[in-house]
Scaffold this active site. Structure first.
Site, PDB file in Angstrom:
ATOM      1  N   ARG A  90       0.884  -1.242   0.110  1.00 29.40           N
ATOM      2  CA  ARG A  90       0.053   0.045   0.046  1.00 29.40           C
ATOM      3  C   ARG A  90       0.758   1.192  -0.007  1.00 29.40           C
ATOM      4  O   ARG A  90       0.384   2.277  -0.774  1.00 29.40           O
ATOM      5  CB  ARG A  90      -0.910  -0.048   1.276  1.00 29.40           C
ATOM      6  CG  ARG A  90      -1.937  -1.237   1.271  1.00 29.40           C
ATOM      7  CD  ARG A  90      -2.727  -1.222   2.519  1.00 29.40           C
ATOM      8  NE  ARG A  90      -2.134  -1.258   3.558  1.00 29.40           N
ATOM      9  CZ  ARG A  90      -2.198  -0.948   4.793  1.00 29.40           C
ATOM     10  NH1 ARG A  90      -3.390  -0.387   4.929  1.00 29.40           N
ATOM     11  NH2 ARG A  90      -1.330  -1.247   5.715  1.00 29.40           N
ATOM     12  N   ASN A 121      -6.221  -2.944   2.597  1.00 34.06           N
ATOM     13  CA  ASN A 121      -6.088  -4.152   2.837  1.00 34.06           C
ATOM     14  C   ASN A 121      -7.200  -4.639   2.922  1.00 34.06           C
ATOM     15  O   ASN A 121      -8.278  -3.905   3.568  1.00 34.06           O
ATOM     16  CB  ASN A 121      -5.044  -4.812   4.007  1.00 34.06           C
ATOM     17  CG  ASN A 121      -3.734  -4.441   3.852  1.00 34.06           C
ATOM     18  OD1 ASN A 121      -3.196  -4.588   2.493  1.00 34.06           O
ATOM     19  ND2 ASN A 121      -3.012  -4.533   5.077  1.00 34.06           N
TER      20      ASN A 121
END
Length: 102
Positions: A27, A45
């Site tokens: 990320r 996530n």
């Protein structure tokens, strides 16, 4: 003459990335690359071990980001599959930046 520039067309798509993409700073790297390319949106996530998100950008930037998501070189990450929604034209950005959601 103020405002004489041509407005850029903005496009959006959703994505979900499968493989070893959690616990490897996926990320963070995605956010950095999106900001480098001028792409807005978010990523997060999932409980299923994937990373999903949304992207908004002019077509060229969107395609560069899509390619990066499929072919990135993040250490310890391994993308086994990348799924994308159909690209849709939008009237204007709905995000002001690219964020990591928790």
């Amino acid at each position: 003459m103020a405002g004489s520039g041509v407005a850029k067309q903005i496009f959006a798509l959703d994505f979900e990335i499968f493989g070893r993409v959690q616990g490897v700073f996926f990320r963070k790297h995605t956010s950095h690359e999106a900001k480098r390319l001028g792409v807005r949106g978010w990523c997060m996530n999932t409980r299923d071990g994937t990373v999903k998100g949304q992207l908004e950008a002019p077509m060229m930037n969107l395609m560069e980001m899509k390619h990066w998501l499929e072919n990135n070189r993040i250490p310890n990450a391994k993308v086994s599959k990348a799924e994308f929604s159909q690209i849709q034209e939008i009237e204007d950005y709905t995000f002001t930046s690219f964020d990591i959601k928790h």
